[in-house]
Design a protein around this motif. Structure first.
Motif, PDB file in Angstrom:
ATOM      1  N   LYS A  26       0.790  -1.110  -0.084  1.00 37.17           N
ATOM      2  CA  LYS A  26       0.082   0.139   0.110  1.00 37.17           C
ATOM      3  C   LYS A  26       0.880   1.422   0.068  1.00 37.17           C
ATOM      4  O   LYS A  26       0.746   2.186  -0.916  1.00 37.17           O
ATOM      5  N   GLU A  27       1.822   1.175   0.675  1.00 31.65           N
ATOM      6  CA  GLU A  27       2.749   2.419   0.712  1.00 31.65           C
ATOM      7  C   GLU A  27       3.634   2.547  -0.381  1.00 31.65           C
ATOM      8  O   GLU A  27       3.822   3.718  -0.905  1.00 31.65           O
ATOM      9  N   MET A  28       3.886   1.385  -0.998  1.00 28.35           N
ATOM     10  CA  MET A  28       4.748   1.391  -2.412  1.00 28.35           C
ATOM     11  C   MET A  28       3.842   2.078  -3.428  1.00 28.35           C
ATOM     12  O   MET A  28       4.165   2.864  -4.231  1.00 28.35           O
ATOM     13  N   SER A  29       2.422   1.530  -3.495  1.00 28.08           N
ATOM     14  CA  SER A  29       1.563   2.081  -4.556  1.00 28.08           C
ATOM     15  C   SER A  29       1.440   3.449  -4.199  1.00 28.08           C
ATOM     16  O   SER A  29       1.348   4.585  -5.326  1.00 28.08           O
ATOM     17  N   ARG A  30       1.196   3.969  -3.045  1.00 31.00           N
ATOM     18  CA  ARG A  30       0.929   5.185  -2.919  1.00 31.00           C
ATOM     19  C   ARG A  30       1.939   6.324  -3.089  1.00 31.00           C
ATOM     20  O   ARG A  30       2.023   7.286  -3.763  1.00 31.00           O
ATOM     21  N   GLY A  31       3.269   5.748  -2.998  1.00 32.73           N
ATOM     22  CA  GLY A  31       4.513   6.293  -3.090  1.00 32.73           C
ATOM     23  C   GLY A  31       4.892   6.503  -4.704  1.00 32.73           C
ATOM     24  O   GLY A  31       5.077   7.494  -5.295  1.00 32.73           O
ATOM     25  N   ILE A  32       4.519   5.576  -5.557  1.00 28.71           N
ATOM     26  CA  ILE A  32       4.585   5.381  -6.999  1.00 28.71           C
ATOM     27  C   ILE A  32       3.697   6.308  -7.691  1.00 28.71           C
ATOM     28  O   ILE A  32       4.096   7.162  -8.671  1.00 28.71           O
ATOM     29  N   GLU A  33       2.523   6.400  -7.343  1.00 28.76           N
ATOM     30  CA  GLU A  33       1.435   7.303  -7.713  1.00 28.76           C
ATOM     31  C   GLU A  33       1.420   8.745  -7.430  1.00 28.76           C
ATOM     32  O   GLU A  33       0.727   9.684  -7.733  1.00 28.76           O
ATOM     33  N   ASP A  34       2.384   8.916  -6.207  1.00 30.79           N
ATOM     34  CA  ASP A  34       2.527  10.437  -5.874  1.00 30.79           C
ATOM     35  C   ASP A  34       2.871  11.357  -6.817  1.00 30.79           C
ATOM     36  O   ASP A  34       3.926  11.430  -7.721  1.00 30.79           O
ATOM     37  N   VAL A  35       2.139  12.606  -6.800  1.00 29.66           N
ATOM     38  CA  VAL A  35       2.526  13.764  -7.617  1.00 29.66           C
ATOM     39  C   VAL A  35       3.023  14.761  -6.915  1.00 29.66           C
ATOM     40  O   VAL A  35       2.878  15.933  -7.400  1.00 29.66           O
ATOM     41  N   GLY A  36       3.175  14.810  -5.543  1.00 30.28           N
ATOM     42  CA  GLY A  36       3.712  15.745  -4.619  1.00 30.28           C
ATOM     43  C   GLY A  36       2.676  16.023  -3.389  1.00 30.28           C
ATOM     44  O   GLY A  36       3.183  16.691  -2.549  1.00 30.28           O
ATOM     45  N   PHE A  37       1.839  15.108  -3.327  1.00 31.41           N
ATOM     46  CA  PHE A  37       0.822  15.385  -2.195  1.00 31.41           C
ATOM     47  C   PHE A  37       1.243  14.460  -0.923  1.00 31.41           C
ATOM     48  O   PHE A  37       0.692  14.686   0.214  1.00 31.41           O
ATOM     49  N   VAL A  38       1.889  13.281  -1.004  1.00 29.78           N
ATOM     50  CA  VAL A  38       2.073  12.109   0.039  1.00 29.78           C
ATOM     51  C   VAL A  38       3.037  13.213   1.151  1.00 29.78           C
ATOM     52  O   VAL A  38       2.828  12.806   2.281  1.00 29.78           O
ATOM     53  N   GLY A  39       4.072  13.798   0.495  1.00 27.57           N
ATOM     54  CA  GLY A  39       4.798  14.450   1.559  1.00 27.57           C
ATOM     55  C   GLY A  39       4.334  15.638   2.187  1.00 27.57           C
ATOM     56  O   GLY A  39       4.360  16.010   3.340  1.00 27.57           O
ATOM     57  N   ALA A  40       3.471  16.298   1.523  1.00 31.94           N
ATOM     58  CA  ALA A  40       2.596  17.503   2.241  1.00 31.94           C
ATOM     59  C   ALA A  40       1.603  16.746   3.257  1.00 31.94           C
ATOM     60  O   ALA A  40       1.475  17.515   4.453  1.00 31.94           O
ATOM     61  N   SER A  41       0.974  15.836   2.865  1.00 35.05           N
ATOM     62  CA  SER A  41       0.105  14.929   4.137  1.00 35.05           C
ATOM     63  C   SER A  41       0.966  14.483   4.998  1.00 35.05           C
ATOM     64  O   SER A  41       0.070  14.681   6.535  1.00 35.05           O
ATOM     65  N   LEU A  42       2.072  14.029   4.932  1.00 38.15           N
ATOM     66  CA  LEU A  42       2.935  13.521   6.171  1.00 38.15           C
ATOM     67  C   LEU A  42       3.461  14.517   6.991  1.00 38.15           C
ATOM     68  O   LEU A  42       3.360  14.351   8.188  1.00 38.15           O
ATOM     69  N   ARG A  43       3.649  15.631   6.347  1.00 34.21           N
ATOM     70  CA  ARG A  43       4.090  16.973   7.127  1.00 34.21           C
ATOM     71  C   ARG A  43       3.098  17.530   7.832  1.00 34.21           C
ATOM     72  O   ARG A  43       2.946  17.964   9.055  1.00 34.21           O
ATOM     73  N   ALA A  44       1.656  17.644   7.178  1.00 38.55           N
ATOM     74  CA  ALA A  44       0.640  18.136   7.832  1.00 38.55           C
ATOM     75  C   ALA A  44       0.179  17.119   9.247  1.00 38.55           C
ATOM     76  O   ALA A  44      -0.062  17.751  10.064  1.00 38.55           O
TER      77      ALA A  44
END
Length: 361
Positions: free
Chosen positions: A335-353
């Motif tokens: 799940k984390e791998m799929s989320r990371g591959i599909e990331d367009v820049g929102f994953v890091g923002a959500s983890l920071r939030a």
């Protein structure tokens, strides 16, 4: 401060099931070898029972091994019942990574404190120190106002723990007391660490990443504690401890920076899979250089057969095991791998939030 509302019983989660599986398998192996529902003292000593001369002889591995062994089936059942009843609450509240840290800390320091209290030679086994640490951690969260359990939960469980510890002369009350204290103190320290992380780290680590880093850190600590790292670096114990702590902080910060990048989560999971594979290869090399040279019989036919198979071609077996571990890591973190591959820049923002919303455990 956020609180966690729960009922008297909480369904166990992954880390609890994993610890139960390892404990039942280790204890069951002893029961099978003894030919009955109980294991003799000689067998428990051979497989890692904690005794008065363990620390002077630098047998530090016993500080963990003793917690997965049990005298008999009743002893095993009681401790696994406590793990289920208390572990579900703690793992859901703090997550599997911190749960494992608290459990192992209680196991280790319970044995150390129990060893300091004993005035006569002894042999102790069992997960009671670790399970008492779970109860201590829950009590710490309750004191901090971060766990909405009624007081009767602690009155009943702590009361029963004390009654069993002092009511039976065969129960090591020092391990119970040490484990409970270690769990309480370690939980309070983790709460402080989480508060400090709001300033030191940018991202909230996903639990899969946190668990993997915790396990790798434990392996590195055990390797260093065994003296191999000290012999290589030529450092004193305190110096090696400082270097190890600094290295851990550096790794955590690098992961933190990577998670804040675009597709950083996929990169971190891939690197962790490679690190797990490398750890297996290094572990195979260590086993081949020690156990395969002496070929001492362990007394267990399955273990001796497994060692003989490994020693016949340690490079091949280690390589296949490393590939399997890497594949297992990628599957468990799919799940984390799929989320990371599909990331367009929102994953890091959500983890920071998510990090900015956290205040302690």
């Amino acid at each position: 401060m956020p609180s966690y509302r729960t009922s008297f019983f909480e369904v166990p989660h992954a880390a609890v099931y994993a610890l139960m599986t390892v404990t039942v398998l280790a204890s069951g192996l002893c029961f099978i070898q003894s030919g009955g529902p109980a294991a003799p003292a000689e067998l428990l000593y051979r497989y890692g029972g904690m005794y008065s001369g363990a620390l002077p002889r630098h047998e530090y591995w016993r500080l963990l091994a003793y917690g997965f062994l049990h005298v008999n089936f009743v002893h095993l059942t009681m401790n696994m019942l406590c793990l289920v009843l208390w572990g579900g609450h703690l793992e859901r509240r703090v997550g599997p990574a911190y749960f494992l840290i608290l459990y192992l800390c209680a196991m280790v320091f319970g044995a150390i404190i129990g060893n300091a209290i004993h005035a006569t030679p002894y042999l102790t086994v069992g997960a009671s120190g670790a399970t008492s640490g779970i109860l201590g951690a829950l009590f710490c969260l309750w004191i901090l106002g971060k766990l909405d359990l009624r007081f009767d939960f602690f009155a009943i469980n702590i009361g029963l723990n004390i009654a069993f510890a002092f009511g039976n002369s065969r129960i090591d009350w020092g391990v119970h007391l040490g484990g409970f204290s270690a769990g309480l103190i370690a939980c309070a320290l983790l709460d402080l660490v989480e508060k400090a992380n709001a300033y030191a780290l940018r991202c909230k680590f996903p639990e899969a990443v946190k668990v993997n880093l915790t396990l790798l850190g434990c392996v590195a600590a055990l390797w260093g504690w065994a003296g191999q790292a000290l012999a290589t670096a030529g450092l004193p114990a305190w110096g090696a401890g400082i270097v190890f702590a600094g290295a851990c902080c550096a790794v955590v910060k690098m992961v933190d920076l990577a998670l804040s990048m675009k597709k950083g989560l996929a990169i971190v999971v891939t690197v962790l899979a490679g690190a797990n594979a490398a750890t297996v290869i290094l572990g195979g090399w260590a086993i081949a250089s020690s156990a395969c040279g002496s070929r001492w019989p362990s007394g267990s036919i399955p273990l001796d057969n497994l060692l003989a198979t490994f020693c016949s071609n340690p490079v091949l077996v280690s390589g296949l095991a490393a590939i399997g571990v890497a594949a297992l890591t990628l599957w468990l973190c799919s799940k984390e791998m799929s989320r990371g591959i599909e990331d367009v820049g929102f994953v890091g923002a959500s983890l920071r939030a998510e990090r900015s919303r956290r205040h302690g455990l």
